[in-house]
Design an enzyme around this catalytic site. Structure first.
Site, PDB file in Angstrom:
ATOM      1  N   SER A  14       0.803  -1.239   0.000  1.00 44.93           N
ATOM      2  CA  SER A  14       0.000   0.000   0.000  1.00 44.93           C
ATOM      3  C   SER A  14       0.825   1.273   0.000  1.00 44.93           C
ATOM      4  CB  SER A  14      -0.963   0.042   1.202  1.00 44.93           C
ATOM      5  OG  SER A  14      -1.744  -1.102   1.234  1.00 44.93           O
ATOM      6  N   GLU A 141       5.146  -3.078 -13.320  1.00 42.65           N
ATOM      7  CA  GLU A 141       5.017  -3.009 -11.865  1.00 42.65           C
ATOM      8  C   GLU A 141       4.920  -4.430 -11.326  1.00 42.65           C
ATOM      9  OE1 GLU A 141       1.404  -1.021 -10.599  1.00 42.65           O
ATOM     10  OE2 GLU A 141       1.741  -1.671  -8.532  1.00 42.65           O
ATOM     11  N   ILE A 149       7.585 -14.756  -0.486  1.00 41.41           N
ATOM     12  CA  ILE A 149       7.954 -15.981  -1.206  1.00 41.41           C
ATOM     13  C   ILE A 149       7.394 -15.937  -2.625  1.00 41.41           C
ATOM     14  CG2 ILE A 149       7.537 -18.481  -1.340  1.00 41.41           C
ATOM     15  CD1 ILE A 149       7.638 -18.554   1.695  1.00 41.41           C
ATOM     16  N   GLU A 150       6.150 -15.507  -2.729  1.00 46.64           N
ATOM     17  CA  GLU A 150       5.485 -15.625  -4.034  1.00 46.64           C
ATOM     18  C   GLU A 150       6.025 -14.668  -5.104  1.00 46.64           C
ATOM     19  OE1 GLU A 150       1.465 -15.437  -2.789  1.00 46.64           O
ATOM     20  OE2 GLU A 150       1.495 -13.264  -2.518  1.00 46.64           O
ATOM     21  N   LYS A 188      13.387   7.582   9.582  1.00 45.54           N
ATOM     22  CA  LYS A 188      14.261   6.419   9.751  1.00 45.54           C
ATOM     23  C   LYS A 188      14.528   5.727   8.404  1.00 45.54           C
ATOM     24  CE  LYS A 188      15.041   6.410  14.109  1.00 45.54           C
ATOM     25  NZ  LYS A 188      16.442   6.679  14.510  1.00 45.54           N
ATOM     26  N   CYS A 382     -24.967  -0.756 -13.509  1.00 49.18           N
ATOM     27  CA  CYS A 382     -25.045  -2.208 -13.598  1.00 49.18           C
ATOM     28  C   CYS A 382     -26.104  -2.754 -12.620  1.00 49.18           C
ATOM     29  CB  CYS A 382     -23.662  -2.825 -13.403  1.00 49.18           C
ATOM     30  SG  CYS A 382     -23.539  -4.418 -14.232  1.00 49.18           S
ATOM     31  N   GLY A 384     -27.065  -1.400 -10.087  1.00 51.35           N
ATOM     32  CA  GLY A 384     -27.838  -0.196  -9.737  1.00 51.35           C
ATOM     33  C   GLY A 384     -28.935   0.062 -10.757  1.00 51.35           C
ATOM     34  N   GLN A 386     -30.258  -2.297 -12.625  1.00 47.88           N
ATOM     35  CA  GLN A 386     -31.212  -3.413 -12.476  1.00 47.88           C
ATOM     36  C   GLN A 386     -32.163  -3.141 -11.304  1.00 47.88           C
ATOM     37  OE1 GLN A 386     -28.638  -6.885 -12.198  1.00 47.88           O
ATOM     38  NE2 GLN A 386     -28.029  -6.765 -14.346  1.00 47.88           N
ATOM     39  N   ARG A 463     -23.921 -10.728 -15.863  1.00 50.31           N
ATOM     40  CA  ARG A 463     -24.555 -11.912 -16.462  1.00 50.31           C
ATOM     41  C   ARG A 463     -26.045 -11.676 -16.732  1.00 50.31           C
ATOM     42  NH1 ARG A 463     -20.708 -15.878 -15.580  1.00 50.31           N
ATOM     43  NH2 ARG A 463     -19.527 -15.553 -13.662  1.00 50.31           N
ATOM     44  N   HIS A 508     -20.442  -0.259 -17.315  1.00 46.38           N
ATOM     45  CA  HIS A 508     -19.653   0.415 -16.275  1.00 46.38           C
ATOM     46  C   HIS A 508     -18.976   1.654 -16.843  1.00 46.38           C
ATOM     47  CE1 HIS A 508     -19.799  -2.642 -13.042  1.00 46.38           C
ATOM     48  NE2 HIS A 508     -20.086  -3.429 -14.061  1.00 46.38           N
ATOM     49  N   GLU A 510     -17.771   4.152 -15.418  1.00 48.04           N
ATOM     50  CA  GLU A 510     -16.639   4.632 -14.599  1.00 48.04           C
ATOM     51  C   GLU A 510     -15.287   4.147 -15.127  1.00 48.04           C
ATOM     52  OE1 GLU A 510     -18.779   2.305 -13.797  1.00 48.04           O
ATOM     53  OE2 GLU A 510     -17.942   0.729 -12.531  1.00 48.04           O
TER      54      GLU A 510
HETATM   55  N1  GLN Z   1     -24.934  -9.092 -10.575  1.00 48.28           N
HETATM   56  C1  GLN Z   1     -25.396  -8.378 -11.714  1.00 48.28           C
HETATM   57  C2  GLN Z   1     -25.176  -9.147 -13.006  1.00 48.28           C
HETATM   58  O1  GLN Z   1     -24.319 -10.002 -13.078  1.00 48.28           O
HETATM   59  C3  GLN Z   1     -24.759  -7.019 -11.810  1.00 48.28           C
HETATM   60  C4  GLN Z   1     -23.293  -7.067 -12.038  1.00 48.28           C
HETATM   61  C5  GLN Z   1     -22.603  -5.762 -11.785  1.00 48.28           C
HETATM   62  O2  GLN Z   1     -23.140  -4.878 -11.112  1.00 48.28           O
HETATM   63  N2  GLN Z   1     -21.389  -5.616 -12.270  1.00 48.28           N
HETATM   64  O3  GLN Z   1     -25.832  -8.906 -13.965  1.00 48.28           O
END
Ligand code: GLN
Length: 549
Positions: A14, A141, A149-150, A188, A382, A384, A386, A463, A508, A510
């Site tokens: 972080s 990055e 370890i990984e 430090k 999404c 939201g 629905q 989905r 989406h 955003e």
């Molecule tokens: N769960 C919902 C779907 O799969 C919405 C998915 C989401 O908000 N990214 O359709």
């Protein structure tokens, strides 16, 4: 052939490796170089798509439908470029490739080992983006902290590449922490010394050390770090805490991080950095003229990283509107009909977040109802979107049991239903509707006013979908499907023309908001929230109201 910069991290996680890498990339890009960034993550999941947001924050989706680490979001927001599946590689993906090659018999009877087979595959992927002439510089990055370890095979791959590539074609930046001990009033350097030592023991010697610090690194301290860590003093870079992540490129420029890299690479034909748009954005961000409060309704609110791209899109949209956007978290599980007015009081806009599963959905539906009935600007993403469809079906169409088959597989009115092609799928990883799809906008709709062009293209990760069997009923009652996929007819956007600002999107938005290209719906939403706040203030102050009349 491209030049390669590897960014490792020490002392603790972080520290903001992704932001430092993105800032360096920004500066090099601003100097006229073609830059990309990739992230190598040491976990065994093939991608972060199957991880709960509590584990690893948001899952960022690229144009080509890859489910990736949220740092790729920073890369895109800073650089204004698209990344892809090739920009995010996990240990799981490396092993998957090596094991399937082994099954094909590609190793010709050899014992398959971490060195050389896993490290060869890591190196192949580290070099891949730099080989077709598209980029001058590829920044890699390495996730995790040196000493884990990984992450060893990744560090080993970097070690080998430093030998194999010409001296002036690669360099390593190591990011560490210089803690400030309040009691001793001292910064430090010991943890940094130890982490550089550990990296050296693994065979990698950093060329540049970037030090996260709360206090300025005075020259004596820089000298000490340089001496003990065996780097030039000019290569000890101060990364002071910044008010916003978007200031970090400018801080790094002041420290000449980009120049030191260019010097090591023998690159001399670079220009003065062109950062005017970036600086203009920062000015607007720092000196807003107004303020709005947006309620973010979700269920992963304890972890800010779960909604990273949404929060950053608000920063971009706020700057365009010269408006400070304060985002307050509203936990959907605790919203009921009785407390919704109180819980949402003081908001100028409501965003119902994406999500999965039934937890918290009833609270989201109640919140949408409140926004719809009270003219509160609403933006559903999404899940939201629905929820907005379900709310409308229940409370306007009178389909009391309307639901999504995700939450209630036997609902009488599945207004949100599983997409046809999803019905046969049982595996979880990488099987959603993912990546960029085209969407045609209805003329004269809010969506078309916001975007100003059509078709648009936005990224998906879901989905379930709006069930078109109900579309006519919805439209007759005033809910408009203003965006549709041109090929399939899937509803991608719904809106209420009678409401001041009510929009739900199946995709989406955003994910495509960047500093230089803020996402239009976010920009429109903040504008609507500003208007709502102004109206509210006028109602509260009748004197002002009468003066205005
Ligand atoms: N769960 C919902 C779907 O799969 C919405 C998915 C989401 O908000 N990214 O359709």
């Amino acid at each position: 052939m491209a030049k390669y910069i590897f960014v490792t991290g020490g002392v603790t996680s972080s520290l903001g490796k992704g932001i430092i890498a993105a800032s360096l990339a920004k500066l090099l890009q601003a100097r006229g170089l073609r830059v990309t960034i990739q992230k190598f993550d040491p976990y065994i999941n093939v991608d972060p798509g199957t991880l709960n947001p509590y584990e690893h924050g948001e899952c960022y989706v690229t144009e080509d439908g890859a489910e990736t680490d949220l740092d790729l979001g920073h890369y895109e927001r800073f650089l204004n470029i698209f990344t892809s599946q090739a920009n995010n590689v996990t240990t799981g993906r490396i092993y998957q490739t090596v094991i399937s090659k082994e099954r094909e018999g590609a190793y010709l009877g050899k014992t398959v080992q971490v060195v050389p087979h896993i490290t060869d595959e890591i190196k192949r992927r580290m070099l891949q983006l730099g080989q077709d002439g598209r980029y001058d510089i590829v920044i890699t990055e390495i996730g995790g902290t040196v000493g884990d370890i990984e992450s060893l095979p990744f560090v080993e791959a970097v070690r080998q590449l430093q030998w194999e590539l010409p001296e002036e074609d690669s360099l390593v930046v190591h990011l560490t922490l210089i803690p400030y001990l309040k009691a001793a009033k001292e910064l430090k350097t010991k943890p940094t010394q130890h982490s550089v030592k550990m990296l050296s023991q693994e065979g990698v010697h950093p060329d540049i050390i970037v030090c996260r610090t709360e206090k300025p690194l005075f020259p004596e301290l820089r000298r000490k770090i340089a001496l003990f860590c065996n780097v030039k003093q000019e290569a000890v870079i101060e990364a002071a805490d910044a008010a916003t992540i978007y200031e970090v490129p400018l801080l790094m420029m002041r420290e000449k991080l980009d120049i030191i890299c260019l010097k090591k690479f023998n690159i001399t034909d670079y220009k003065e950095p062109e950062l005017s748009k970036w600086k203009e954005f920062l000015d607007k961000l720092k000196y807003p003229k107004s303020k709005v409060t947006i309620g973010l309704i979700g269920k992963y609110l304890e972890l800010q990283d779960a909604y990273k791209s949404i929060l950053e899109a608000f920063v971009h949209a706020g700057a365009v509107n010269e408006c400070q956007v304060q985002v307050v978290n509203v936990h959907s599980e605790f919203i009921t009909h009785d407390n919704v007015a109180e819980k949402l009081a003081g908001l100028d806009g409501l965003l119902v977040a994406p999500g999965f599963g039934h937890r918290g959905v009833e609270g989201k539906i109640v919140a949408v109802k409140y926004a719809r009935e009270n003219g509160l600007p609403f933006f559903g993403i999404c899940l939201g979107m629905q929820m907005a469809a379900i709310e409308f079906a229940r409370n306007v169409l009178g389909l009391k049991e309307a639901h999504s088959t995700e939450m209630d597989p036997d609902t009488k009115d599945p207004v949100i239903d599983l997409m046809e092609e999803q019905k046969k799928i049982t595996a979880k990883g990488g099987t959603m509707r993912l990546g960029a799809y085209s969407c045609e906008l209805k003329e004269n709709s809010l969506a078309s006013r916001i975007y100003g062009y059509s078709p648009i293209s936005e990224r998906h990760r879901h989905r379930w979908e709006f069930n078109n069997k109900y579309l006519e009923q919805f439209e007759n009652a005033g809910m408009v499907a203003s965006g549709k996929n041109p090929g399939t007819g899937l509803v991608e956007i719904i809106e209420l023309p009678k409401h001041p600002f009510f929009i739900g999107v199946q995709y989406h938005p955003e994910l495509k908001s960047t500093v230089e290209n803020p996402q239009p719906i976010f920009v429109g939403f903040i504008k609507a929230a500003k208007e709502y706040a102004e109206k509210k203030a006028n109602v509260k102050n009748p004197l002002l109201q009468s003066e205005m009349i």
